[in-house]
Design an enzyme around this catalytic site. Structure first.
Site, short mmCIF file in Angstrom:
data_model
loop_
_atom_site.label_atom_id
_atom_site.label_comp_id
_atom_site.label_asym_id
_atom_site.label_seq_id
_atom_site.Cartn_x
_atom_site.Cartn_y
_atom_site.Cartn_z
CG ASP A 153 -2.27 0.56 1.00
OD1 ASP A 153 -2.40 1.39 0.08
OD2 ASP A 153 -3.21 0.25 1.76
CD1 TRP A 187 -4.46 3.30 -3.20
CD2 TRP A 187 -3.64 5.23 -2.42
NE1 TRP A 187 -4.14 3.11 -1.89
CE2 TRP A 187 -3.63 4.29 -1.38
CE3 TRP A 187 -3.18 6.52 -2.17
CZ2 TRP A 187 -3.17 4.58 -0.10
CZ3 TRP A 187 -2.73 6.81 -0.89
CH2 TRP A 187 -2.73 5.86 0.11
N GLY A 188 -2.70 4.87 -8.16
CA GLY A 188 -2.55 5.61 -9.41
C GLY A 188 -2.00 7.02 -9.23
CG ASN A 190 3.58 9.09 -7.33
OD1 ASN A 190 4.02 10.23 -7.40
ND2 ASN A 190 3.11 8.59 -6.18
CG ASP A 208 -9.39 2.35 -1.02
OD1 ASP A 208 -8.36 2.36 -1.72
OD2 ASP A 208 -9.39 2.10 0.19
C1 GLA Z 1 -5.95 1.39 1.42
C2 GLA Z 1 -6.08 0.41 0.26
C3 GLA Z 1 -7.23 -0.54 0.56
C4 GLA Z 1 -6.95 -1.28 1.84
C5 GLA Z 1 -6.73 -0.30 2.99
C6 GLA Z 1 -6.21 -1.00 4.24
O1 GLA Z 1 -7.05 2.24 1.53
O2 GLA Z 1 -6.29 1.09 -0.94
O3 GLA Z 1 -7.42 -1.44 -0.52
O4 GLA Z 1 -5.82 -2.11 1.67
O5 GLA Z 1 -5.76 0.68 2.63
O6 GLA Z 1 -5.98 -0.10 5.29
#
Ligand code: GLA
Length: 404
Positions: A153, A187-188, A190, A208
Site C-alpha cells: 500500500d 492508487w494511481g 504517481n 478505493d
Molecule cells: C488502502 C487500500 C485498501 C486497503 C486499505 C487497508 O485504503 O487502498 O485497498 O488495503 O488501505 O488499510
C-alpha cells in the site's frame, strides 16, 4: 573456429547474468489477471485465523477455487502494533495465535495460495507497522512463511519516491527467493502504469472502490469511488496492461450491497477490462445469486483470455455504452451496458459499424457472421448477420461471446 564458438557462448552467458541482474520481478506469475479473495472490503481489520480457514473451506465448497480464484489475501490488520526486538513483524497473537505459517499451510493444503498486505510507508493505512526501512527483512519473513502474494500500500509515505519504494520492495522479494506476486496498491497517484511493469504484476489505478454503482462516497478526508467512476478512470489506461502486468481497478464489491443487476454489471465490466478478480465479500454467507455471478465460467473466461487484452469502450450514447474485447482465435466479447436508470432499447446493426481496436490492431470482420453466445443466459441468440435488437434494464448488461 573453436575460439569463435567459445566467444559466442561467453557472450550468451554474460547476457544471461546481465538480464538476471536487471530483472526486477519474478516473471511468469500472472500470465492472466490474478484471481482470489481479500479480507478488506467486508472485514477491514476484523480478521482472524478462523476467518481465513472458514473462507478457504467456502472457496472450495462454493466452486470458487475450481472457478479459478486462487489467492487468499489477508489485508491490513494482521499484525501486532509493534515489531519484535529484532525488527521482525509479529502476527497479532489474538487474531493469529498459531502464527502466519500455519494459516498459509492450511490455505496450501486446500490447493489455494496465500497473500499478505503491508505498506511502503512507516505505518499501514490502519496504523500497523509499515515496511519502510525493513524491506529485505520483511521479504525474508514472507518467504519463510510461504507467502505467494504481497499487496503493498501507499499510506504514510510523505517524501518518498513511489517508483523507488516499489522497486526496492520488488528487489527484496526477488532476493528472498520465493516467487511472490507483487500487487502495487499506490492508487494511481504517481502513474504506476508508466513505470511498474518491470516491478510488479498489477497496480491499482484509482482510489478505493465503494459498493455504489455511480456516485462518490465521502469518507471525510477523501472520496471512495463508485464502480462506474472507476471504470471511467481505468478505461484510458488499456495500452499499459497485458500478460504479467495488469491495471487493477480494485477489488470486487459483488455481494456487498448493490442490486443483482449492478453486481452483474460490475463483474462483467471488470472482465471486459481484463481486471484482476479479487472477491471482497463474505464467501461463507453469500447468496446463490452472488455465487452465480462470481462463478460464471463464461464471463470469467473473457477476463482470463490468454491474449490478455483490456477491452475498450466502442461507443457511449446517452448512458448506453458498448464495449468490445478481442479474444484469442479471432473471437470477441461484446458488452452492452445501460448506465441510466431507464430501460433502454438496443438497435445495433453490425453492418453499419466499424469495430477496430486501434491499439492492439484487431478488427471485427464485417464479412463474417459471428454467432452470439449470451454468457449470462447461457443461450445462443443468433448471429451478427442481422441487426441486434433487445431491451436492456437499468444498470444492467447484455454480454456475448462472438465466434466465427
Ligand atoms: C488502502 C487500500 C485498501 C486497503 C486499505 C487497508 O485504503 O487502498 O485497498 O488495503 O488501505 O488499510
Amino acid at each position: 573456429m573453436k575460439n569463435r564458438r567459445l566467444k559466442k557462448y561467453l557472450i550468451i552467458l554474460l547476457l544471461f547474468f546481465f538480464t538476471q541482474l536487471h530483472a526486477q520481478k519474478f516473471d511468469g506469475l500472472a500470465p492472466t489477471p490474478p484471481m482470489g479473495w481479500n479480507s478488506w472490503n467486508t472485514f477491514q481489520t476484523n480478521i482472524s485465523e478462523k476467518l481465513v480457514m472458514e473462507t478457504v473451506d467456502a472457496m472450495v465448497s462454493s466452486g470458487m477455487r475450481d472457478g479459478g480464484y486462487t489467492y487468499i489475501v489477508l489485508d491490513d490488520g494482521w499484525m501486532a502494533k509493534e515489531r519484535d526486538s529484532l525488527g521482525n513483524l509479529v502476527p497479532d497473537p489474538k487474531k493469529f495465535p498459531h502464527g502466519i505459517k500455519v494459516v498459509a499451510d492450511y490455505v496450501h493444503s486446500k490447493g489455494l495460495k496465500f497473500g499478505l498486505y503491508n505498506c511502503a510507508g512507516t505505518l499501514t493505512c490502519a496504523k500497523y507497522p509499515g515496511t519502510r526501512g525493513y524491506e529485505y527483512q520483511d521479504a525474508r519473513n514472507y518467504a519463510a512463511w510461504d507467502v505467494d502474494y504481497l499487496k503493498y500500500d501507499w499510506c504514510n509515505t510523505e517524501g518518498i519516491n513511489a517508483k523507488e519504494a516499489y522497486t526496492t520492495m520488488s528487489k527484496a522479494l526477488k532476493t528472498a527467493g520465493r516467487p511472490i506476486v507483487f500487487s502495487i496498491c499506490e492508487w494511481g497517484v504517481n502513474k504506476p502504469w508508466l513505470w511498474a511493469a518491470p516491478v510488479g504484476q498489477l497496480w491499482r489505478t484509482t482510489e478505493d472502490i465503494y459498493q455504489v454503482f455511480d456516485s462518490v462516497h465521502n469518507w471525510g478526508t477523501w472520496n471512495a469511488l463508485s464502480v462506474m467512476r472507476i471504470v471511467d478512470l481505468n478505461d484510458s489506461l488499456r495500452q499499459y496492461a497485458g500478460p504479467g502486468h495488469w491495471n487493477d481497478p480494485d477489488m470486487l464489491e459483488v455481494g456487498n450491497g448493490m442490486t443483482f443487476n449492478e453486481d452483474k454489471t460490475h463483474f462483467s465490466i471488470w472482465c471486459m477490462m481484463a481486471a484482476p478478480l479479487i472477491a471482497g465479500n463474505d464467501i461463507r454467507k453469500m447468496t446463490k445469486q452472488t455465487s452465480d455471478i462470481l462463478t460464471n465460467k463464461d464471463v470469467i473466461a473473457i477476463d482470463q483470455d490468454p491474449l490478455g487484452i483490456q477491452g475498450f469502450k466502442y461507443s457511449d450514447q446517452d448512458s448506453l455504452q458498448i464495449w468490445f474485447k478481442p479474444l484469442q482465435n479471432d473471437e470477441w466479447a461484446v458488452c452492452f451496458l445501460n448506465r441510466s436508470s431507464k430501460t433502454r432499447q438496443i438497435n445495433f446493426n453490425w453492418k453499419d459499424e466499424n469495430i477496430v481496436d486501434n491499439i492492439y490492431h484487431y478488427q471485427l470482420n464485417k464479412n463474417v457472421s459471428y454467432s452470439m453466445y449470451d454468457v449470462w443466459s447461457k443461450k445462443n441468440i443468433g448471429n451478427t448477420g442481422k441487426a441486434f435488437k433487445a431491451k436492456i434494464e437499468p444498470h444492467d448488461v447484455l454480454m456475448f461471446r462472438l465466434s466465427k
